[in-house]
Scaffold this active site. Sequence first.
Site, short mmCIF file in Angstrom:
data_model
loop_
_atom_site.label_atom_id
_atom_site.label_comp_id
_atom_site.label_asym_id
_atom_site.label_seq_id
_atom_site.Cartn_x
_atom_site.Cartn_y
_atom_site.Cartn_z
CD GLN A 51 44.51 44.74 43.08
OE1 GLN A 51 45.03 44.03 42.56
NE2 GLN A 51 44.02 45.83 42.84
CB SER A 92 38.54 39.56 48.30
OG SER A 92 38.50 40.28 46.36
CB SER A 117 47.54 37.02 41.92
OG SER A 117 47.22 38.08 41.89
CD GLU A 120 41.70 44.66 38.70
OE1 GLU A 120 41.43 45.80 40.01
OE2 GLU A 120 41.69 43.53 39.56
CB SER A 163 31.30 39.61 39.13
OG SER A 163 30.51 40.44 39.57
CD GLU A 218 27.72 38.27 37.47
OE1 GLU A 218 27.96 38.80 37.17
OE2 GLU A 218 26.59 37.67 36.14
#
Lengths: 403, 383
Positions: free
Chosen positions: A142, A145, A177, A260, A379, A381
């Site tokens: 992927q 980010s 990754s 995911e 995350s 949050e």
Amino acid sequence: MSDIPEPEEFRAEARRWLAGTAERRAARQDWGSGDDSVAVFENWTETEERAHTDRIRDWERTRYDQGWGALDWPPEYGGRELPSYYEQLYRTEEAAFDVPRRTEVFPVTQQLVAPAIRIWGTDEQKARWLRPMLRTDELACQLFSETEAGSDLAAVRTRAVREGDGWRLRGHKVWTSGARVATWGVAVCRTDPDVPKHAGITVFLVRMDAPGVTVRPIRQMTGGSSFNEVYLDDVFVPDADRLGPVGQGWRVTLTVLAAERLDSGSLGLDNADRALHLARRLPRPLTGGERQQAADLFVRTLVQRLIGLRVTAAVAAGREPGAEASVGKLHATATMRATTDLVQQLLGPRLAADTGEWGTFAWTEHLLGAPGYRIAGGSDEIQRTILAERVLGLPKEPKGAVS
Amino acid sequence: MNRLDVDPAVLLESEERRQLRTVLRDLFAESCGPEEVRKQVESARGHDQALWARLAGEIGVHGLALPEEYGGGGYTFAELAVALEEAGRVLCPAPLLSTVVLAGHALLGSGDRRACERWLPGIASGAVTATVAGFVQAADVTAERGPDGWVLRGEADFVPDGEGADLLLVVARAPDGERLFACEPVPPHGTHGSTCDRTARRVLDPTRRQALVRFRGTPAEPVGEPGQVSGIVDAVLGAGRVALAAEHVGGSAHALDATLEYVSQRTQFGRAIGSFQAVKHRLADLLVELEGARSASAYASACLAEWTPELPVAASAAAVACTGAYRLATTEYVQLHGGIGFTWEHPAHLYVRRARADEALFGTADDHRLRLAGLLGLTGTSG
């Protein structure tokens, strides 16, 4: 359909096939010897990562070629068109056998990217990519980010500009990754900077060996490297490798992200089980408080498994899973933290200094790796906001000054 | 041993249970809302006897988990758990837990056919209310054979619904060891000449009464055989824990729903307070706990329905998960309602009272953690 085996029959069939193909995992009598790694994120050199990837790939190919991979895919993609929870049934059986543990790039390829291609890809792309990805001949990572686009992923700045029959990509991706072993990268790019941010995004599949792609490992707080930054310096991508319509890339990205979130149900359970085993085997009696702490971790693992089973049961019964399907990742990251806390209490100084004893200092890998999962893949949050707004139906956060 | 071999389907609500839930939710909405609950707890008997009769007769709640030969419906505990969850959701003050779960399982657990035939049909029909003494909290009661049969002496405290129950099942020390006895103290309210004084305790949770019961030569009959008591006590406590877990799921779900409704309409600083992240994230955390509690409760009910060997672990795990969720849910219920949530008139405190008082019934979450550590060997080794 009539040719769908009953779950019990299917599990027995899977056991028979596994018994003829793989070694049964040794029972837990090996406590005190053997591999004591509890690493949350592997720390491999490139050579080691390639060797491990090859081993896993061999097993995935065996599965696929013998009819035990891509279970919920149609026969044209090498599958058996079974209900999706049969994959979980299979994995329950596989867990008893000594097969290579899949690194992240495998589920990313098979469970996140391939389904997104099935939804968004052209017929030509499906024919070209799906079988090789399901068989893991091709592996996809992927490229999502960026340094300025983490939780706010739609703020990506990597640009893709039209050039002839393709696109020229320029930007910098982080926290990828498997970038060293992947053959394809799924890149979320900005194709139109003049429209609202969610509308100007397009997704491309980039050959990781294309000129201009540079992969550099990131050293994370464990001391090792499991992620990479990927530089895209004027990389040319043919238009045939664009996934989904121009400007619709945000929807393509959400397809991947949703998969995911649902894929995190069993996260942290292996290490929690190991910490509970440590609580059983520690060569001293546990205090009352330690017993309570260990039992609490047990309850967490039981509940996490039960939540997963409820999701399975709902899917199996043809129902849409409810809230239970969305709480998994938050539950899992809390389990990981509780595992660290228990081990800290049980090992005391042997977690702070390496005495060479089996199964002690190795836990520092868990302690230092666990915080990563509270950040990766949405995350804690962001998960809470998603639960509050999409499951509980609370009003959305007012937009900030910059949007 | 950390593997979990359970058919996922048992964790799913069947269509039948879903219908039962709908029927009960409607009935409770109509006759057991917050106003009615307050009226009921102030009444002499502490609950609405008309509602009790409808639950038993119209819907058959009392007999759900009782065998048909004793007037029950022949379903399983999983169906009764639905009723308990819905009753817990509205804090229904009817003595379902004491009568149907505790006394019902004491009788069933005794294996005493004569006693079952005598009392279970009354429990199933709603004609009899019952409770247990000396099970949950240790009691000091002795049984002796008098000229007209067995009599009980001594006292038992913290007896759930002890003041009003028609039938008391009491663990007492007989000359040949501990034994279960049944007594029907008449008249019920410690009138002059009675051999059984029952004093209602002032309680934290008014929707669940408790009493000090003094036996002064109370006539009683033995139930089951001597030497059976520990097995019966285990069965009753196991059923009680699982029942309470179901109630807690209902109470927690109510707290979450009521709070969601409030934070969605209450505005401050020009926006619904539910749009503030500080509020949202707390409710998201509560949802995580609630879904965990729901899962643990469903599993424990499935284990109890089949009396599987996993029941002791499942019951204590459910107790830990569900008391934890209920504590959090009731804390947030008050906190996120702000000032109004701290008033006497708002129902939130009734849920706080229920959540905390219940923890004293079959053990706090920490008690259950210790019990689990013992059951699972999470104790280290002697070195």
